[in-house]
Enzyme design. Sequence first.
Site, mmCIF file in Angstrom:
data_model
loop_
_atom_site.group_PDB
_atom_site.id
_atom_site.type_symbol
_atom_site.label_atom_id
_atom_site.label_comp_id
_atom_site.label_asym_id
_atom_site.label_seq_id
_atom_site.Cartn_x
_atom_site.Cartn_y
_atom_site.Cartn_z
ATOM 1 N N ASP A 474 8.926 14.484 -8.021
ATOM 2 C CA ASP A 474 9.102 14.306 -6.575
ATOM 3 C C ASP A 474 9.568 15.612 -5.931
ATOM 4 O OD1 ASP A 474 9.280 12.994 -4.152
ATOM 5 O OD2 ASP A 474 10.684 11.469 -4.836
ATOM 6 N N ASP A 536 5.193 6.689 1.109
ATOM 7 C CA ASP A 536 6.289 5.733 0.912
ATOM 8 C C ASP A 536 6.033 4.454 1.685
ATOM 9 O OD1 ASP A 536 7.677 7.251 -0.831
ATOM 10 O OD2 ASP A 536 9.080 8.066 0.618
HETATM 11 C C1 DGJ Z 1 10.495 9.703 -2.320
HETATM 12 C C2 DGJ Z 1 9.400 9.008 -3.059
HETATM 13 O O1 DGJ Z 1 8.222 9.025 -2.323
HETATM 14 C C3 DGJ Z 1 9.835 7.580 -3.373
HETATM 15 O O2 DGJ Z 1 8.793 6.899 -3.989
HETATM 16 C C4 DGJ Z 1 11.058 7.623 -4.232
HETATM 17 O O3 DGJ Z 1 10.750 8.197 -5.474
HETATM 18 C C5 DGJ Z 1 12.143 8.406 -3.534
HETATM 19 N N1 DGJ Z 1 11.684 9.691 -3.115
HETATM 20 C C6 DGJ Z 1 13.352 8.566 -4.426
HETATM 21 O O4 DGJ Z 1 14.313 9.338 -3.873
#
Ligand code: DGJ
Length: 727
Positions: A474, A536
Site C-alpha cells: 500500500d 477503496d
Molecule cells: C488503503 C487501502 O486502499 C485499504 O484497502 C486499506 O489497506 C487501508 N489503506 C489500510 O490502511
Amino acid sequence: MITYLEEARQFQLDTPNASYVLTIADEGYLLHTYWGKRIAPQDMTDLLRLGEPPFVPSQNERERASFMDCAPFEYPCCGIGDYREAAFCIETETGANACDLRYVSHRIYNGKYHPRGMPHTWGNGCESLDILMRDAPTGIEVTLHYTVFLGIDAVIRSVSIENCGDADMTLRRVLSASVDMDDDRFEMLSLYGSWARERQAERLPMRHGKQRLDSSRGESSHQYSPFFALVRPETTEQQGEAYGFTLIWSGDFMAQAELTQFCQTRAQIGMQSDYFAYCLSTESEFDAPEAVLVYSAEGIGGMSRSFHKLFSDHLIRSDYRYIERPVLINNWEATYFNFDLDKLKTIADEAAALGIELYVLDDGWFGKRDSDNCSLGDWTPDECKLPGGLKPLTDYIIGKGMQFGLWFEPEMVSPDSNLYRAHPDYAVGIAGRLQTQSRAQYVLDYTRRDVRDAVWEQIKAILDAVPVSYIKWDMNRQLTEVPYAGFSHAYMLGVYQMLERLVTEYPDILLESCSGGGGRFDAGMLYYSPQIWASDNTDARDRLRIQYGASLFMPPSAIGSHISICPNHATGRVTPFETRANTAMFGTFGYELDVTQLTDSEKSQISEQIAQWHSISRLIRDGGLWRLGNPFRLSGYAAQQNADYDAWIFVAEDQSEAVFTYVQITAEANMKSRRILLAGLDREADYAYTLCGEEDIKSGAYLMQCGVMIPNLWGDMQSIQFVLQAV
Ligand code: DGJ
C-alpha cells in the site's frame, strides 16, 4: 513487421491491423507520416506536403521558422521555431534550451531495448527500430526506440539520451512519445477522479489549445490516469477509430493533446516535466519510460483489448498472469484496526468453511497500530493483538487449509515510530521547512539505498519467519516538500528497485499493489504486481464506473475487486449480494467483510460464487472483454447510450465459451424487456445458455445481431450472469 523504404527514406511499423510510418525528410528531420489502418508499404511523402507553404524547409531559408512551427515532428524540440509543446527540452550551462535533432542512423532488429531500472514490456516475437538523432552544437544524442510484438496492435516507444558533447547539461523534459496527427476530427477520452471515485471516464471534443492530464503527486494518482484516447466523433465502443496512449510508469506524468493553428493534433505522453531536472554529465545516459500507442479501427473496445493483450502477454511478469488466483478474504472492512487473535480466528473459521482460499491480514498488525496515527516503519507484530507474533495466526490459517497474505506500507514512516525516532532524516523533506503530514505520516526517502535496506530487512524477517503467499503493498499519501527538481523521478526508481528485489527474491508471492485504493493504478505497477486494488469504494454501483474506466486501458485481471457488506461503507447504498458478486467478477474477485455477520442465505451464496468464479476466471483473465453498456452519463454521443444499465461479455480467445453479465442500475416501471446485442462471438457457432431459468441455443450471428431479451427486473442494481458454451 518493420520495413525501411530506401528511396522514400521511410520506416513502416506494421501490426495486424495498423501501420505507423515515419519519414526522414530533407536535412535529416524525422517526420511523422501516417498512423492508421494497415496499408502496404509505399512512398507516402506527399502526405507531408513538403512543397506547400508554409512547409518549405531548406528550399526557402527565409521562412524556416514557419516550417518548424507546422512540420509533423516525430520528436519535437524547443527553441528553434516549433512553438507547439516540445517533447524534449535541454538546458545548457549557459541556460539555452535550443535543440535541433537530426537523423544520424537507424537499426532494425529482433528483440527490443529495455529502459534501465524501470518496468518495460518484454518477451519473444518482437521486432524493433532504433533511430539515432543528434543535435550537432551540443553533441546530445537521442535514440528513439520503437517495438512491435507479433499479433498485437500496439507500438511501444521509448527514448534514451546520451550526452556525447563536452559540457554537462540538464534535461528539463524527456517525453516518451509525441505524435503529430494530420487532422482535428477528434474527441478526447480521458479519466479523472479522486479517492474512492477513481477513473471516471470523460469524453469531450478537442478544442484549439492544449488539453492536459498530469500528476506531480509522486504517483500516477487518483486524480488523472496516464492514459487518454483520441477518438473520432462517430467512434463507438465497437466501431470507428480510436488512438490510445498510456505510459509504463507510476510516478509524475503528463498526457496532452494540442490542437494547433493548422488544425493538426499533437498527442504526447511522458514523465511530467514542470518540476523535473536531471543533470546529464558528459558521457552519461538517461532513459525515459515506455509509452504504448494503440490504434483500433474497432472502436474503443478494440483499443482496450489491444492494451489488455499486450499487458497480459508482455508486461505482467508474475506467473499469476496465466494461473488461477486464489479467492481471498481481506479483514480491512471487517475490522479496520479493531481486532485481536480471537477475532481473526473466528473470521478464519467461517471463511475456510465457506471455501475461501486466501486470508489477508490488512493494516494494524504491527507496532502499536490501533489507528492510523503511528507505527509505519516498525514492521514487527503487535504483541497485544497477536501474542507470540504472526505464527500462531498463520499456523491456524494454514491449518484451516487457507493461504496467508499480509499488508505492508513500505514507503512510509509515522512520526510516532521507532524508525522515525532513530532516523528522522529518513523522511522526505527540506531542511528548515515544515514537513507536511498526510494521514499522519511521512514518505521515506527511497532514493537512498540505506533507507530502502532498513525497510527491506524488516520485511524480509517477516517473510522468512511465516509463510506469506500474498502481499498487499500500500501507499497512502503523496509527496510534498521534495528536496530537489527530479526527486520524484529518483523516488519512483527507488520504489521500482525495492519492488524488483521483492519479486526477484520471493517470486512465488502474489503481489497486489495499492495506493489508498487506486492512486497508483497504472501499467508500471503491473510489471511487478499482476493485480492492483482499484478503489477503496466497494459499492457495486460505483464500481461499475470505476471498473469501466480502469478497463479502458488496464486488463480486468488486474482490477482488485471485492464484495463488501451493505450499507456500503463508502456510500451507504444497499445493493443485492448477488450483484455485488457479479460486479466483483469483473476483476480479481474476493471478499472484504466479516463473514461471521452474514445471513445464512448470503453464506450459502458464497460457496456458489466461488465455484462460479473458478469456472469463469480463465475467461476473465485470458479472454477478450466487450463492454456492452456504459455506466456513465457522458456528454456528446455517449449520452445517447442508455446509462441505466451496464453489461459486458468476456469471450475465450477460441470463442468456444463466454460469460455475459448484465446489471440493471435503476428500475423503471412499465418497461419492456431490454434487448442487448452480444459481441465477440463466433458468428457460425451455436451457443447454449440459460437465461432466467430458460435453456436456449442460438447462433453467434443471432446473438450479436438480434441479441438476448433481458427482462425488466424488480428493483435497482439487479443483475444477471450466464455462461455461453459453443455446442
Ligand atoms: C488503503 C487501502 O486502499 C485499504 O484497502 C486499506 O489497506 C487501508 N489503506 C489500510 O490502511
